[in-house]
Design a protein around this motif. Structure first.
Motif, mmCIF file in Angstrom:
data_model
loop_
_atom_site.group_PDB
_atom_site.id
_atom_site.type_symbol
_atom_site.label_atom_id
_atom_site.label_comp_id
_atom_site.label_asym_id
_atom_site.label_seq_id
_atom_site.Cartn_x
_atom_site.Cartn_y
_atom_site.Cartn_z
ATOM 1 N N ALA A 32 24.891 -12.044 32.488
ATOM 2 C CA ALA A 32 24.646 -13.260 31.702
ATOM 3 C C ALA A 32 25.102 -14.540 32.396
ATOM 4 C CB ALA A 32 25.334 -13.128 30.348
ATOM 5 N N SER A 33 25.991 -14.397 33.379
ATOM 6 C CA SER A 33 26.539 -15.583 34.049
ATOM 7 C C SER A 33 25.785 -15.934 35.326
ATOM 8 C CB SER A 33 28.011 -15.330 34.382
ATOM 9 O OG SER A 33 28.141 -14.075 35.043
ATOM 10 N N GLU A 34 24.733 -15.180 35.651
ATOM 11 C CA GLU A 34 24.043 -15.423 36.919
ATOM 12 C C GLU A 34 22.682 -16.069 36.692
ATOM 13 O OE1 GLU A 34 23.863 -11.703 39.047
ATOM 14 O OE2 GLU A 34 26.039 -11.593 39.256
ATOM 15 N N GLY A 123 36.727 -14.682 25.485
ATOM 16 C CA GLY A 123 37.351 -15.787 26.239
ATOM 17 C C GLY A 123 37.186 -15.616 27.740
ATOM 18 N N HIS A 124 38.005 -16.348 28.513
ATOM 19 C CA HIS A 124 37.891 -16.278 29.969
ATOM 20 C C HIS A 124 39.286 -16.197 30.574
ATOM 21 C CE1 HIS A 124 37.023 -17.772 34.132
ATOM 22 N NE2 HIS A 124 36.019 -16.930 33.952
ATOM 23 N N LEU A 125 39.369 -15.573 31.755
ATOM 24 C CA LEU A 125 40.658 -15.441 32.443
ATOM 25 C C LEU A 125 41.378 -16.779 32.551
ATOM 26 C CD1 LEU A 125 39.595 -13.132 35.425
ATOM 27 C CD2 LEU A 125 41.287 -12.560 33.666
ATOM 28 N N TYR A 173 33.070 -20.196 25.853
ATOM 29 C CA TYR A 173 33.378 -18.772 26.028
ATOM 30 C C TYR A 173 32.486 -18.084 27.048
ATOM 31 C CZ TYR A 173 35.396 -20.496 21.740
ATOM 32 O OH TYR A 173 36.078 -21.281 20.852
ATOM 33 N N SER A 174 32.888 -16.843 27.406
ATOM 34 C CA SER A 174 32.135 -16.062 28.403
ATOM 35 C C SER A 174 31.296 -14.952 27.789
ATOM 36 C CB SER A 174 33.102 -15.398 29.384
ATOM 37 O OG SER A 174 33.680 -16.368 30.183
ATOM 38 N N ALA A 175 31.607 -14.593 26.573
ATOM 39 C CA ALA A 175 30.852 -13.482 25.961
ATOM 40 C C ALA A 175 30.744 -13.713 24.460
ATOM 41 C CB ALA A 175 31.537 -12.156 26.254
ATOM 42 N N ALA A 201 30.836 -23.277 30.588
ATOM 43 C CA ALA A 201 30.363 -22.619 31.812
ATOM 44 C C ALA A 201 29.053 -21.868 31.611
ATOM 45 C CB ALA A 201 31.427 -21.654 32.327
ATOM 46 N N HIS A 202 29.005 -21.040 30.558
ATOM 47 C CA HIS A 202 27.813 -20.208 30.364
ATOM 48 C C HIS A 202 26.616 -21.013 29.863
ATOM 49 C CE1 HIS A 202 28.333 -15.781 30.766
ATOM 50 N NE2 HIS A 202 29.534 -16.199 31.106
ATOM 51 N N ILE A 203 26.865 -22.045 29.097
ATOM 52 C CA ILE A 203 25.741 -22.674 28.376
ATOM 53 C C ILE A 203 25.424 -24.077 28.888
ATOM 54 C CG2 ILE A 203 25.974 -21.271 26.281
ATOM 55 C CD1 ILE A 203 27.568 -23.620 25.040
ATOM 56 N N HIS A 227 26.016 -22.995 38.373
ATOM 57 C CA HIS A 227 25.050 -22.008 38.878
ATOM 58 C C HIS A 227 24.605 -21.028 37.810
ATOM 59 C CE1 HIS A 227 29.241 -20.829 39.421
ATOM 60 N NE2 HIS A 227 28.841 -19.617 39.084
ATOM 61 N N LYS A 228 25.035 -21.215 36.569
ATOM 62 C CA LYS A 228 24.666 -20.258 35.515
ATOM 63 C C LYS A 228 23.371 -20.750 34.858
ATOM 64 C CE LYS A 228 29.263 -18.321 34.924
ATOM 65 N NZ LYS A 228 30.560 -18.976 34.918
ATOM 66 N N THR A 229 23.402 -21.044 33.547
ATOM 67 C CA THR A 229 22.128 -21.423 32.900
ATOM 68 C C THR A 229 21.546 -22.734 33.430
ATOM 69 O OG1 THR A 229 23.489 -22.227 31.065
ATOM 70 C CG2 THR A 229 22.341 -20.127 30.739
ATOM 71 N N ILE A 360 28.494 -3.417 26.515
ATOM 72 C CA ILE A 360 27.805 -4.000 27.669
ATOM 73 C C ILE A 360 27.342 -5.405 27.270
ATOM 74 C CG2 ILE A 360 27.063 -1.952 28.966
ATOM 75 C CD1 ILE A 360 24.444 -1.954 27.457
ATOM 76 N N ARG A 361 27.290 -6.284 28.276
ATOM 77 C CA ARG A 361 26.833 -7.662 28.046
ATOM 78 C C ARG A 361 25.538 -7.856 28.828
ATOM 79 N NH1 ARG A 361 29.856 -12.852 30.669
ATOM 80 N NH2 ARG A 361 29.010 -11.753 32.457
ATOM 81 N N ALA A 362 24.566 -8.483 28.199
ATOM 82 C CA ALA A 362 23.281 -8.705 28.881
ATOM 83 C C ALA A 362 22.816 -10.127 28.621
ATOM 84 C CB ALA A 362 22.234 -7.729 28.351
HETATM 85 N N1 DSN Z 1 32.355 -14.148 35.923
HETATM 86 C C1 DSN Z 1 31.821 -15.024 34.911
HETATM 87 C C2 DSN Z 1 31.159 -14.275 33.807
HETATM 88 O O1 DSN Z 1 30.554 -13.265 34.117
HETATM 89 O O2 DSN Z 1 31.179 -14.668 32.666
HETATM 90 C C3 DSN Z 1 32.791 -15.985 34.377
HETATM 91 O O3 DSN Z 1 33.583 -16.541 35.354
#
Ligand code: DSN
Length: 415
Positions: A32-34, A123-125, A173-175, A201-203, A227-229, A360-362
Motif C-alpha cells: 500500500a505504500s508503494e 500507527g508508524h515506527l 497512519y500507515s494501516a 505519508a500514505h495519503i 513516493h507513495k500515492t 495482510i495489508r493490500a
Molecule cells: N514502510 C511504509 C509502509 O509500508 O507503510 C511506511 O514507512
C-alpha cells in the motif's frame, strides 16, 4: 530500461536492476505504500544532480555552483504549495521518517511527550515505537482504534490527551483504511495546548487530489512521503505555516540532515508537476474506487476487513475470523508465489507476533497506475481469496499464477 552503461561497468548490478524491472512488470504490486513512478521521475532521480552538494536552501547555500539546484528545489517547493495549499514547504527530508524527525527536533526537547496511535493499530515506527529514536528520546503514550468498529476513537483520544498532557499529538497512519477527521484530533490538541502533527505519508496523493480531507490549515505540521500515492521522487516533505518556517528549516538542515538529495528533489519536482495535471485527479479517484471494489470482492468471498471496508487506497484484512489457522505470513508467501506482492500486517487486537501476524495489508495505488479499473481489480480480489483459501494447494496456485500473468500482460508497465 537496459542499463547498458551500468552493465558495462558492473554486470551483476545491471542484472539485478533489469530483473527488478521485470519483477515489477510481471507481478501485481499491492504494497500500500508503494507506487510505480513515471519514467520522467526515474530519469530525474538518475540525473547529475546526485553529484551536487547544496546545503542550505534556494538562494542561501553554503557552496558555490547551486544555481540549477536552486531552480529545481524552488520548483518542487512551489508545486508542493500549489498541490497541498501550505504556506511553507520543506522538500529536503530524505524520507517520511526524516520529515517527522524534523518536526520533533524543531518543536520538542528530549523527554517531551508524544501521543500517537499504537503501531499494531495502524500507527508508524516514527510515531513513538520503543525501537525507534522517538521511543528512546521522548515519553510516549499511545491511543488505539475502537476494538469493535476498527475506527479511530476520537473520544478516547481526547481522554488520553487530558490524562497524559502531551506536547504533541500525532495523527496520520500507515494501516488505517478510513477517513481521518483531523478537526477532532485538533480539538484534543487545543484542549491540552499541544502541537498537532498530521503524517499523511500514505495519503499525500489522495489529499492533493481532494479524495481525502486535508489537514493543511488544521494541524500545525503536515508531513508526508513523496513516493507513495503522490507518485513523485522518493523522499519526504514537511508543510507548515510561516510562523514555523525557520524552526523547521533549521531542524532539517543543519539539525538532522546534511546535503539534500538534489536528484531526489528533482524527482519530487517532476512528480509534483505530473500530479498537478487533471489526469492525476482521475488517477486518485480510481485508486479509491479500486480499493473499495477490492474490499467488496474480498468480503463476498468471506474475508474480514478491519473496519469493514475502506475509504482510501488500502485494506487491512484480518484473517482470524475466516481462516483461524492461516497466518499473515502464510498468506503473504502463497500470494508471492502466484505473483501478488503485498505484506503481512498486524491487526488491531493482534494475538500473534509482528513477525508473523494475523493480517495482510493490500493497496491499489500501483495497480491503478498500471491502468486497472474496477473490473480488473475485482479479478485480483477473486485471485487473492482463492489463494488464501488454498494457500498450500499447488494446483490452485498454478492456476492463479496464470491469471496474474494474464493481468500483467493486459496492463503493461514501463513499456
Ligand atoms: N514502510 C511504509 C509502509 O509500508 O507503510 C511506511 O514507512
Amino acid at each position: 530500461m537496459d542499463y547498458d552503461q551500468v552493465r558495462e561497468v558492473d554486470p551483476e548490478v545491471a542484472n539485478a536492476l533489469t530483473n527488478e524491472v521485470e519483477r515489477q512488470r510481471s507481478t501485481l504490486e499491492m504494497i500500500a505504500s508503494e507506487n510505480h513512478v513515471s519514467e520522467a521521475v526515474l530519469e530525474a532521480q538518475g540525473s547529475a544532480l546526485t553529484n551536487k552538494y547544496a546545503e542550505g536552501y534556494p538562494g542561501a547555500r553554503y557552496y558555490a555552483g547551486c544555481e540549477y539546484a536552486d531552480v529545481v528545489e524552488q520548483l518542487a517547493i512551489d508545486r508542493a504549495k500549489e498541490l497541498w495549499g501550505a504556506e511553507h514547504v520543506n522538500v529536503q527530508p530524505h524520507s517520511g521518517t526524516q520529515a517527522n524527525m524534523g518536526v520533533y527536533i524543531a518543536m520538542l526537547e528530549p523527554g517531551d511527550k508524544i501521543l500517537s496511535l499504537e503501531l499494531s493499530h495502524g500507527g508508524h515506527l516514527s510515531h513513538g515505537h520503543p525501537a525507534n529514536f522517538t521511543g528512546k528520546l521522548y515519553e510516549v503514550e499511545q491511543y488505539e482504534v475502537d476494538a469493535e468498529t476498527g475506527y479511530l476513537d476520537y473520544d478516547g483520544i481526547m481522554e488520553k490527551a487530558k490524562a497524559f498532557d502531551p506536547d504533541i499529538i500525532v495523527s496520520g497512519y500507515s494501516a488505517y483504511p478510513r477517513v481521518v477527521e483531523w478537526e477532532k484530533i485538533q480539538e484534543a490538541a487545543d484542549e491540552v495546548d499541544a502541537y498537532h502533527l498530521a503524517d499523511i505519508a500514505h495519503i499525500t496523493g489522495l489529499v492533493a487530489a481532494g479524495e481525502h480531507p486535508s489537514p493543511v490549515g488544521i494541524a500545525d505540521f503536515v508531513t508526508g512521503s513523496t513516493h507513495k500515492t503522490i507518485r513523485a521522487g522518493r523522499g519526504g516533505i514537511i508543510m507548515t505555516g510561516e510562523e514555523h518556517k525557520k524552526a523547521i528549516n533549521s531542524a532539517v538542515f543543519p539539525g538532522t540532515q546534511g546535503g539534500p538529495l538534489m536528484h531526489n528533489i528533482a524527482g519530487k519536482a517532476v512528480g509534483f508537476k505530473e500530479a498537478l495535471q487533471p489526469e492525476f485527479k482521475e488517477y486518485a479517484a480510481q485508486t479509491v474506487k479500486n480499493a473499495k471494489v477490492l474490499g467488496e470482492t474480498l468480503k463476498d468471498h468471506g474475508l474480514s476487513l478491519v473496519s469493514g471496508g475502506t475509504d482510501n487506497h488500502l485494506l487491512l484484512i484480518d484473517l482470524r475470523p475466516s481462516h483461524p489457522d492461516t497466518t499473515g505470513g502464510d498468506a503473504e508467501e502463497a500470494l508471492e508465489e502466484v505473483g501478488i506482492i503485498l505484506n503481512k500486517n498486524t491487526v488491531p487486537g493482534e494475538t500473534r507476533s509482528p513477525f508473523n501476524p494475523s493480517g495482510i495489508r493490500a493497496g491499489t495505488p500501483l495497480l491503478t497506475t498500471r491502468g486497472f479499473d474496477e473490473e480488473a481489480t475485482r479479478k485480483v480480489g477473486d485471485i487473492i481469496a482463492k489463494v488464501v483459501d488454498n494457500y498450500d494447494d499447488d494446483e490452485v496456485k498454478a492456476e492463479a499464477a496464470g491469471e496474474v500473468a494474464d493481468l500483467c500482460a493486459q496492463f503493461p508497465l514501463y513499456e
